[in-house]
Structures are given as structure tokens and as C-alpha cells.
Motif scaffolding. Structure first.
Motif, PDB file in Angstrom:
ATOM      1  N   HIS A  55       0.752  -1.139  -0.088  1.00  0.00           N
ATOM      2  CA  HIS A  55       0.094   0.060  -0.073  1.00  0.00           C
ATOM      3  C   HIS A  55       0.707   1.203   0.078  1.00  0.00           C
ATOM      4  CE1 HIS A  55      -3.735  -2.178   0.639  1.00  0.00           C
ATOM      5  NE2 HIS A  55      -3.033  -3.059   1.604  1.00  0.00           N
ATOM      6  N   ASN A  56       2.193   1.057   0.130  1.00  0.00           N
ATOM      7  CA  ASN A  56       3.141   2.289  -0.185  1.00  0.00           C
ATOM      8  C   ASN A  56       2.910   3.385   1.031  1.00  0.00           C
ATOM      9  OD1 ASN A  56       5.219   3.885  -1.436  1.00  0.00           O
ATOM     10  ND2 ASN A  56       3.922   4.881  -2.604  1.00  0.00           N
ATOM     11  N   VAL A  57       3.062   2.486   2.357  1.00  0.00           N
ATOM     12  CA  VAL A  57       2.590   3.264   3.491  1.00  0.00           C
ATOM     13  C   VAL A  57       3.818   3.380   4.267  1.00  0.00           C
ATOM     14  CG1 VAL A  57       1.558   3.378   5.711  1.00  0.00           C
ATOM     15  CG2 VAL A  57       0.260   2.602   3.557  1.00  0.00           C
ATOM     16  N   PRO A  58       4.388   4.803   4.343  1.00  0.00           N
ATOM     17  CA  PRO A  58       5.548   4.893   5.321  1.00  0.00           C
ATOM     18  C   PRO A  58       5.338   4.634   6.728  1.00  0.00           C
ATOM     19  CG  PRO A  58       4.629   7.109   4.854  1.00  0.00           C
ATOM     20  CD  PRO A  58       3.931   6.065   3.878  1.00  0.00           C
ATOM     21  N   TRP A  59       6.575   4.274   7.365  1.00  0.00           N
ATOM     22  CA  TRP A  59       6.087   3.516   8.957  1.00  0.00           C
ATOM     23  C   TRP A  59       5.436   4.665   9.633  1.00  0.00           C
ATOM     24  CZ3 TRP A  59       6.226  -0.865  11.012  1.00  0.00           C
ATOM     25  CH2 TRP A  59       5.928  -0.802  12.374  1.00  0.00           C
ATOM     26  N   GLN A  60       5.843   5.796   9.567  1.00  0.00           N
ATOM     27  CA  GLN A  60       5.265   7.057  10.498  1.00  0.00           C
ATOM     28  C   GLN A  60       3.557   7.062  10.194  1.00  0.00           C
ATOM     29  OE1 GLN A  60       7.553   7.444   8.334  1.00  0.00           O
ATOM     30  NE2 GLN A  60       7.160   9.413   7.138  1.00  0.00           N
ATOM     31  N   ASP A  61       3.259   6.725   9.094  1.00  0.00           N
ATOM     32  CA  ASP A  61       1.774   6.422   8.822  1.00  0.00           C
ATOM     33  C   ASP A  61       1.012   5.236   9.245  1.00  0.00           C
ATOM     34  OD1 ASP A  61       2.066   9.150   7.868  1.00  0.00           O
ATOM     35  OD2 ASP A  61       2.171   8.514   5.866  1.00  0.00           O
ATOM     36  N   ASN A  62       1.675   4.281   9.726  1.00  0.00           N
ATOM     37  CA  ASN A  62       1.313   2.874  10.102  1.00  0.00           C
ATOM     38  C   ASN A  62       0.273   2.911  11.293  1.00  0.00           C
ATOM     39  OD1 ASN A  62       0.814   0.190  10.728  1.00  0.00           O
ATOM     40  ND2 ASN A  62       2.445   0.320  12.002  1.00  0.00           N
ATOM     41  N   CYS A  63      -0.812   2.683  11.283  1.00  0.00           N
ATOM     42  CA  CYS A  63      -1.897   2.890  12.303  1.00  0.00           C
ATOM     43  C   CYS A  63      -1.994   1.896  13.483  1.00  0.00           C
ATOM     44  CB  CYS A  63      -3.376   3.475  11.792  1.00  0.00           C
ATOM     45  SG  CYS A  63      -4.043   2.093  10.947  1.00  0.00           S
ATOM     46  N   LEU A  64      -1.143   0.706  12.949  1.00  0.00           N
ATOM     47  CA  LEU A  64      -1.289  -0.539  13.853  1.00  0.00           C
ATOM     48  C   LEU A  64      -0.552  -0.325  14.882  1.00  0.00           C
ATOM     49  CD1 LEU A  64      -2.696  -3.464  13.571  1.00  0.00           C
ATOM     50  CD2 LEU A  64      -0.457  -3.982  12.903  1.00  0.00           C
ATOM     51  N   THR A  65      -1.136  -0.649  16.135  1.00  0.00           N
ATOM     52  CA  THR A  65      -0.356  -0.699  17.419  1.00  0.00           C
ATOM     53  C   THR A  65       0.299  -1.992  17.664  1.00  0.00           C
ATOM     54  OG1 THR A  65      -2.265  -1.182  18.866  1.00  0.00           O
ATOM     55  CG2 THR A  65      -1.822   1.100  18.336  1.00  0.00           C
ATOM     56  N   ALA A  66       1.405  -2.094  18.674  1.00  0.00           N
ATOM     57  CA  ALA A  66       1.992  -3.071  18.832  1.00  0.00           C
ATOM     58  C   ALA A  66       1.211  -3.863  19.745  1.00  0.00           C
ATOM     59  CB  ALA A  66       2.990  -2.969  19.830  1.00  0.00           C
ATOM     60  N   GLY A  67       0.436  -3.688  20.559  1.00  0.00           N
ATOM     61  CA  GLY A  67      -0.800  -4.364  21.131  1.00  0.00           C
ATOM     62  C   GLY A  67      -1.613  -4.908  20.495  1.00  0.00           C
ATOM     63  N   THR A  68      -2.171  -4.191  19.311  1.00  0.00           N
ATOM     64  CA  THR A  68      -3.050  -4.833  18.440  1.00  0.00           C
ATOM     65  C   THR A  68      -2.354  -6.118  17.747  1.00  0.00           C
ATOM     66  OG1 THR A  68      -4.295  -2.891  18.047  1.00  0.00           O
ATOM     67  CG2 THR A  68      -4.509  -4.561  16.339  1.00  0.00           C
ATOM     68  N   LEU A  69      -1.307  -5.900  17.300  1.00  0.00           N
ATOM     69  CA  LEU A  69      -0.464  -7.185  16.741  1.00  0.00           C
ATOM     70  C   LEU A  69      -0.230  -8.222  17.567  1.00  0.00           C
ATOM     71  CD1 LEU A  69       0.639  -8.364  14.228  1.00  0.00           C
ATOM     72  CD2 LEU A  69       2.774  -6.939  14.677  1.00  0.00           C
ATOM     73  N   ALA A  70       0.027  -8.073  18.974  1.00  0.00           N
ATOM     74  CA  ALA A  70       0.322  -8.987  19.722  1.00  0.00           C
ATOM     75  C   ALA A  70      -0.746  -9.709  20.087  1.00  0.00           C
ATOM     76  CB  ALA A  70       0.824  -8.498  20.932  1.00  0.00           C
ATOM     77  N   ASP A  71      -2.202  -9.076  20.162  1.00  0.00           N
ATOM     78  CA  ASP A  71      -3.372  -9.667  20.348  1.00  0.00           C
ATOM     79  C   ASP A  71      -3.867 -10.749  19.294  1.00  0.00           C
ATOM     80  OD1 ASP A  71      -3.930  -8.544  22.605  1.00  0.00           O
ATOM     81  OD2 ASP A  71      -5.127  -7.013  21.660  1.00  0.00           O
ATOM     82  N   ILE A  72      -3.462 -10.441  17.961  1.00  0.00           N
ATOM     83  CA  ILE A  72      -3.749 -11.050  16.551  1.00  0.00           C
ATOM     84  C   ILE A  72      -2.931 -12.287  16.803  1.00  0.00           C
ATOM     85  CG2 ILE A  72      -3.454 -11.408  14.225  1.00  0.00           C
ATOM     86  CD1 ILE A  72      -4.252  -8.375  13.842  1.00  0.00           C
ATOM     87  N   ILE A  73      -1.750 -11.893  16.949  1.00  0.00           N
ATOM     88  CA  ILE A  73      -0.626 -13.307  17.330  1.00  0.00           C
ATOM     89  C   ILE A  73      -1.229 -14.388  18.212  1.00  0.00           C
ATOM     90  CG2 ILE A  73       1.795 -13.994  17.712  1.00  0.00           C
ATOM     91  CD1 ILE A  73       2.677 -11.148  16.291  1.00  0.00           C
ATOM     92  N   HIS A  74      -1.457 -13.567  19.550  1.00  0.00           N
ATOM     93  CA  HIS A  74      -1.856 -14.470  20.491  1.00  0.00           C
ATOM     94  C   HIS A  74      -3.235 -15.388  20.109  1.00  0.00           C
ATOM     95  CE1 HIS A  74      -3.054 -15.601  24.642  1.00  0.00           C
ATOM     96  NE2 HIS A  74      -4.064 -15.115  24.687  1.00  0.00           N
TER      97      HIS A  74
END
Length: 605
Positions: free
Chosen positions: A478-497
Motif C-alpha cells: 500500500h506504499n505506506v511509510p512507517w510513520q503513517d502505520n496506524c497499527l499498534t504493537a498491542g493490536t498485533l500482539a493480540d492477533i498473534i496471541h
């Protein structure tokens, strides 16, 4: 009519004079050869017109020449007859909100985007070399400069002085640059490069490159080509503090030269000595290239105390790491071709550009130390640096990249492979690493609350795969720079969990990741419930039935596996067939592999 360029206009004509700030060109600038420019920011005219036409004509001519019979080129075998020697000078903009000798104070946001500010809006009279103005050293500049020297392993000197380096060029209207030639603030450091840094496979491991000195100096103004015969000068950058890192000529391959610049950039970023890397204009590199025959008599030239070298050629203003490798390669090939024809190498300064990647172009004859007429600056007193300040900064330095890689590889919390670890610390100025550590911390906190021994888990490896690859694919797609990433570390951890606890499948987790990446604000648990994404596991009988069907339909594959149980790929082929029949949202690959293996090998025994 004179067109204004910002609040102050500087117009340079190759013939005649202008009513604005005028710089009379010496004869060598009247008919200049193609030049590389520091930047093209802020002027559409500099991107078009005569410059664009010139580049198009050059491209057409190269294409035409490529169709002509070509002269014999030097082969890789013939390169082995010659020894390449490279020394590098890296110029880095310091992470400071001050210029070096003027009271031009910038907010941090202005300092980080200095190149994007309106032309000639970030300066004081001294930056413009207005007669009667005096330099005043800004002490805050010392902090990032000392951090840079320490991370490069240099010895910070108790006393250093500033000197004038005389030369005329329109981006330096004083007629000299203030630098540190006789007594720089730091000396005698070294950088160690190994295979993981990307050195040439033919080089020894490790390669140790000594640093002669690190000196503070003024940056120059920016030059923009307005139209044919007219240059516009933006003084925003003039006087901004740089450090120049001068290495000894101890590099012998283009790839290792690029690896060294990459390592220096990573080190400076790791201790917050600079705010941006080469791609954003925060670092520039000059390379000094010479060649000499491997089995011939030693060369007659000496550089930084190392003798027996060939005539060195300096290539200026390389703005990317890849350009360092390509420019060194092009200049090496040029020099070898001349020497093999019996010619001699003339000392000069050359340039390299993206429009002609396989060649360097002459800019001017090479000035030596005598030509620059170095002299101590009478207006600037010596700079005394307290040893206690140096020790305090040394004790508070953050971890350097090599130490971070070692931590990510050996620490039981992470256990990444070395390749992933190096990629992790290089991405997004360290922000990706911070995100990854937060994801791991969330996962481990959840695991510990459930009584899991995190020391024996592979949570760090799983999180690394998601942060580097699965999330990385979405950023790229999606050609999104890192600073525009709206995903939080907690959310990704919840998905992996949820995947680890078999609440959802891996494919469903990828769908969840894309939904959250796209801006879905619902909690992960709510999305799973509302969208009906919960994993509905098959019964043991259902797995057995699917396995029987797949084995029956692929009897030839079963025979191959029976004859060679090590053929993992064949078993995974059968697993894929089970997932296809039963549905990826219900069949677990690990359980499918277990059932298939049990039925194949138990039947044969």
C-alpha cells in the motif's frame, strides 16, 4: 528581469553581472562540464528546461553509442592484476537546532526539515558572509559531535581549533570554509566490518578501517540551476554544523566501500548524532580512488601516511549508499583502462550521477593542501572539552547496531536469525525495532499470566516474522511509510496471541491484520465474534477421513514418501491437499501433517 528566490536572491551569470548578489565566475566556470547538484528540492524549474533536455540528449547519445562496435573492455580476470585502494570522507549534518557559528536557532522540526524550508529563510547575516559579522561558536553543537566521535571509537581531544580553508565557489561567498585541519576535535578511531555488514566476499573477515580524524565544519549553501547560464543560491544550509569523518585508505573493493558508509550511517543514527541518513540528504560521501599493479613497483603517491599508492582521484557528493559502490567501480574501471593503454592518471576531482552510472566526469583539477592555503581562524578561540563531559556522554550512549544484533540473536526473548536482526535494526530509523520489542513484551506478559515459560517459547521469532514480513508486505503493498502505520504493537500482539491459542487460523489472522491496518477501530476480539472468524476445529474422525481421501487420490506420492521418509516437501504437498478439501479456516497444517505421517508410516510398518 531578476526573479527572486526566497527573501534573498543570489544570481550567478557565466557572462556578465547581475544587480542581485553577483559572483564573478573564474574562467574554469565559464564553460562548465556537467555537474551534480546537492539537491533539487523546491524548484520545478531546476527539474525541467535545459537540464532535463540535456539529460535526455545524453541518454540518446549513450543509446546510440551502445549500437556501435565496442572497444575491448577489462574483464574480471584482468581486474585481479590491479589493487584498488579507497579512502572515504563522510559529511554528516549534526542533530542540533543551531548553526555552527551564528545565532540562527531552529526548532527541532525545522532542523529535521531544513532542506524543505522556504529558500533563504533560515539564516543570519554571518551565514551570508556579510562584511563585519563575526563567528560565535555555538556550544550545543558539541554534544552530538562528541557522541559521533565516541561511537566511532575516536579519542576526543581536550583542545581543538578552527581553520580557514580557502577556495572560491558560489556556495561559499566568504571565499573560505571554516573547518578543523590542524587540530580536529577527535582522532584515531576504527570501524570493524564483517560478513554481516555486506563486505566483499573476497575480503578478509573482519575488515578493520582506521579513522584518521573527525572534524567540525560549516556546510555550504545549495545551488539550483534556474536556466542556462543562471544559478540560484539558497543559503538555508550555509553554516549548518557538519562533521567530516576521514578514513584511512584501507578499503580494496567497491562493495566494502559501500558497506563502510552504511555502517557509519547506522552508527551515527544509533547514538542520535544525526537525524537523517543519506537518502534524505543528511549524509554525503566523497571517495578517494586509486589503483596500482599488484605485481609491479609500488606507486609513487602517499595518502594519510600510507605510501606506495597510485594517483588518487576524488569523487564528490555521493548521496546514496549504492552510488558509493557504483562510483568506485566506474572510477576503478576508468583508471585501469587508461593505465593498460600506457597512459597516466591526472590528479583531479570528478563527479558521478545517476544519468551515467558507469562513468565519472571531470569537474576540476585537484586542489592540494597548499592550494587551499589553510590558516588558523583568528576570530575563533580554541575549543576546550572537559574530560568529565566526554565520560558522561560515553556512559550514556545507547547500544550500537552490532550490540543490538547480538542481543536479538542470543537473547532468549528474541532468538532472531542474524539476517532478520540486521534488517530489523536498519528499518525506519530504529522505530521498527521499538515496535517489535513492544510486540514481544505484550506477548510475553500475556504468556506469563497463563503460566507459560517464556524462556522456552519462540515468541520472539514468531513476532519477528509478523513485524518484518507480514506487516512489511502490507506497508510495501500500500506504499505506506512507517510513520503513517496506524497499527499498534498491542493490536498485533493480540492477533498473534489468538493464532497461538488456536482461536483463529493463520489465514484468518492475516485477514484480521489487513482489517486493522486499513483502519478498523474495533477490538480484535469483537471483530472475530462479529465477523464469525472463530476457528472451528475438525474432529479426529474428520481429519482421518480427509487423510484417507487425500492418500487414496495421491497413491504415487505416498509411495515416494514411503521409499524416502526425509522428503518433507512431498508430505507438505499432501497437507496442502487436505487444507484444500477441508477449508483453510478449519484444517490446521500442523495437525494435518501429524495425521498424514501417522497413517503413512504406521501402515508401512
Amino acid at each position: 528581469m531578476l526573479r527572486p528566490f526566497g527573501s534573498i536572491c543570489a544570481r550567478i551569470r557565466f557572462h556578465g553581472r547581475s544587480t542581485a548578489r553577483c559572483f564573478t565566475q573564474t574562467p574554469r566556470f565559464i564553460a562548465p562540464e556537467p555537474r551534480s547538484f546537492h539537491s533539487s528540492v523546491g524548484l520545478k524549474d531546476a527539474q525541467s528546461g535545459s537540464l532535463r533536455k540535456q539529460l535526455k540528449e545524453q541518454a540518446k547519445q549513450r543509446k546510440k553509442n551502445s549500437l556501435l562496435p565496442q572497444a575491448k573492455t577489462t574483464t574480471a580476470h584482468e581486474y585481479s592484476k590491479w589493487e584498488l585502494t579507497v579512502g572515504i570522507e563522510v559529511h554528516a549534518q549534526l542533530n542540533t537546532a543551531s548553526k555552527l557559528f551564528s545565532r540562527m536557532w531552529l526548532s527541532q522540526s525545522q532542523a529535521e526539515t531544513l532542506n524543505d524550508a522556504p529558500a533563504n529563510s533560515q539564516n543570519r547575516p554571518f551565514d551570508l558572509s556579510v562584511p563585519g559579522t563575526q563567528p560565535r561558536f555555538q556550544r550545543k553543537v558539541l554534544l552530538p559531535a562528541i557522541r559521533a566521535a565516541l561511537v566511532l571509537g575516536c579519542e576526543v581531544q581536550n583542545v581543538s581549533t578552527f581553520d580557514r580553508k580557502h577556495y572560491f565557489y558560489h556556495d561559499q561567498p566568504a571565499g573560505y570554509q571554516i573547518t578543523q585541519f590542524y587540530a580536529p576535535f577527535a582522532k584515531t578511531g576504527s570501524i570493524t566490518l564483517n560478513r554481516g555488514d555486506g563486505i566483499d566476499p573476497n575480503d578478509p573477515d573482519p575488515v578493520i578501517v582506521d579513522i584518521k580524524q573527525v572534524q567540525m565544519e560549516q556546510d555550504t549553501a545549495r545551488t539550483h540551476e534556474h536556466d542556462e547560464g543562471t544559478l540560484l543560491v539558497d543559503f538555508n544550509r550555509a553554516g549548518y554544523p557538519l562533521i567530516e569523518i576521514i578514513t584511512q585508505p584501507q578499503i580494496h573493493s567497491p562493495r566494502t566501500a559501500a558497506a563502510l558508509v552504511r555502517k557509519i550511517q547506522a552508527l551515527l543514527l544509533s547514538v542520535d548524532a544525526v537525524t537523517t541518513g543519506m537518502e534524505d540528504g543528511g549524509l554525503r560521501a566523497d571517495v578517494n580512488v586509486s589503483v596500482r599493479p599488484v605485481n609491479g613497483a609500488p606507486g609513487s603517491h602517499q595518502y594519510s601516511g600510507i605510501g606506495g599508492l597510485g594517483q588518487r582521484i576524488e569523487i564528490k557528493n555521493l548521496g546514496t549508499i549504492s552510488s558509493v559502490e557504483e562510483a568506485v567501480t566506474a572510477e576503478r574501471n576508468r583508471q585501469i583502462a587508461i593505465l593498460e593503454k600506457g597512459g597516466t592518471i591526472a590528479g583531479e576531482t570528478r563527479g558521478w550521477s545517476l544519468s551515467a552510472r558507469d562513468e565519472t566526469t571531470r569537474l576540476r583539477s585537484k586542489e592540494g593542501e597548499v592550494d587551499y592555503r589553510y590558516m588558523p581562524d583568528p576570530d575563533i578561540p580554541p575549543v576546550a572539552i572537559d574530560a568529565r563531559l566526554v565520560e558522561e556522554l560515553h556512559q550514556t550512549l545507547p547500544p550500537v547496531p552490532d550490540r543490538l544484533v547480538k542481543m536479538l540473536v542470543t537473547d532468549s526473548k528474541y532468538r532472531l536469525n542474524e539476517t532478520d536482526a540486521r534488517i530489523m535494526i536498519q528499518l525506519d530509523d530504529g522505530e521498527r525495532l521499538d515496535f517489535y520489542e513492544d510486540v514481544v513484551a505484550h506477548l510475553q506478559a500475556t504468556a506469563e499470566s497463563q503460566g507459560v515459560d517464556v524462556g522456552k517459547s519462540n515468541l520472539g521469532q514468531i513476532a519477528g516474522n509478523w513485524v518484518l514480513h507480514k506487516l512489511g508486505e502490507l506497508l510495501t503493498k500500500h506504499n505506506v511509510p512507517w510513520q503513517d502505520n496506524c497499527l499498534t504493537a498491542g493490536t498485533l500482539a493480540d492477533i498473534i496471541h489468538c493464532v497461538l491459542n488456536r482461536q483463529i487460523t493463520g489465514k484468518t489472522a492475516q485477514t484480521l491484520l489487513e482489517m486493522k491496518f486499513g483502519g478498523d477501530n474495533r477490538p480484535v476480539a469483537d471483530i472475530i465474534q462479529e465477523e464469525g472468524l472463530s476457528f472451528q476445529p475438525l474432529s479426529a474422525d474428520a481429519y482421518a477421513s480427509l487423510a484417507e481421501t487425500v492418500l487414496k487420490n495421491h497413491d504415487d506420492v505416498v509411495k515416494q514418501i514411503s521409499m524416502n521418509p526425509q522428503r518433507k516437501g512431498k508430505i507438505m504437498f499432501l497437507v496442502g491437499q487436505m487444507i484444500r478439501l477441508g477449508g483453510s479456516d478449519r484444517v490446521e497444517a500442523q495437525e494435518a501433517e501429524r495425521v498424514l505421517g501417522q497413517r503413512i508410516f504406521d501402515t508401512n510398518q
